[in-house]
Design an enzyme around this catalytic site. Structure first.
Site: not given
Ligand code: IMP
Length: 216
Positions: A6, A62, A176
């Site tokens: 990550t 993901d 996020g």
């Molecule tokens: P990623 O797979 O962790 O890159 O997340 C994909 C999208 O979901 C990104 O826009 C993150 O900000 C959002 N996201 C993932 N996990 C969380 C969380 O626990 N809280 C808020 N947003 C999340």
């Protein structure tokens, strides 16, 4: 040593809470996010790519926000939508809906180059399935089918899910979509890290993974 793949150090701190001391470190590697309408294949592809890079056991995650009244949008496109529309716009769009229920989902993909014994958690055999789906003729005659068959790299998937609903932004914590996602009366941005971990999609997937990994 397990590599948690990550660009976000906060995710590794979360993972450390579930795994034995000193057993995980971050691999700062931005794997290719393929376009797909489910999280599993994205995590599986990422895990294969990261395993080839690290040549060591890897865990890729993901995640996405799935809004019921928008047929699951933004789902696997959550990252793109956060960067383009922004979180407040997602709330504004959802504010017009009758059904504002939503869920965060997380899929962890583990790859260490070995196969897996049968268990309830799914195993993604990506390229091998694609080669099999193309049929025996393609398998024998088609170069791509043959190379895929020789390079299966299975990936074990662990899924976590938390239900909630979209609300007007509240709270200063998290990241996020946390300020607009309410679970049990609080937004994720109003919860401290321990409370969020205890209920979150990632926490639930990590708990499943940690239990399985203890025997690996
Ligand atoms: P990623 O797979 O962790 O890159 O997340 C994909 C999208 O979901 C990104 O826009 C993150 O900000 C959002 N996201 C993932 N996990 C969380 C969380 O626990 N809280 C808020 N947003 C999340």
């Amino acid at each position: 040593m397990l590599r948690y793949v990550t660009t976000n150090p906060g995710k590794v701190r979360e993972a450390e809470r579930y795994l034995p001391d000193g057993s995980v470190e971050r691999l700062d590697f931005d794997y290719t996010e393929v376009q797909a309408d489910e999280l599993g294949p994205i995590a599986a592809r990422g895990a294969r790519e990261a395993y080839r890079r690290a040549d060591a056991p890897v865990l890729v995650d993901d995640a996405g926000l799935f809004v019921e009244g928008l047929d699951g949008f933004p789902g696997p496109y959550s990252s793109y939508v956060e960067d383009t529309l922004g979180v407040e716009r997602v709330h504004e769009i959802a504010a017009d809906l009758d059904d504002r229920r939503a869920a965060f989902r997380c899929v962890l993909g583990f790859c260490d180059g070995e196969g897996f014994a049968a268990s309830p958690d799914p195993v993604d055999r990506g390229e091998r399935d694609a080669a099999a789906a193309a049929g025996p003729e393609a398998d024998e005659s088609d170069d791509e089918g043959a190379s895929a068959r020789d390079d299966p790299l299975p990936v074990k998937l662990f899924e976590g899910y938390v239900p909630g609903r979209i609300v007007a932004p509240r709270g200063d914590g998290g990241f996020g979509y946390d300020p607009i996602f309410e679970h049990d009366g609080e937004t994720f941005a109003e919860m401290d890290t321990d409370r969020k971990n205890a209920v979150s999609h990632r926490g639930r997937a990590l708990a499943k993974f940690a239990e399985w990994y203890a025997d690996r």
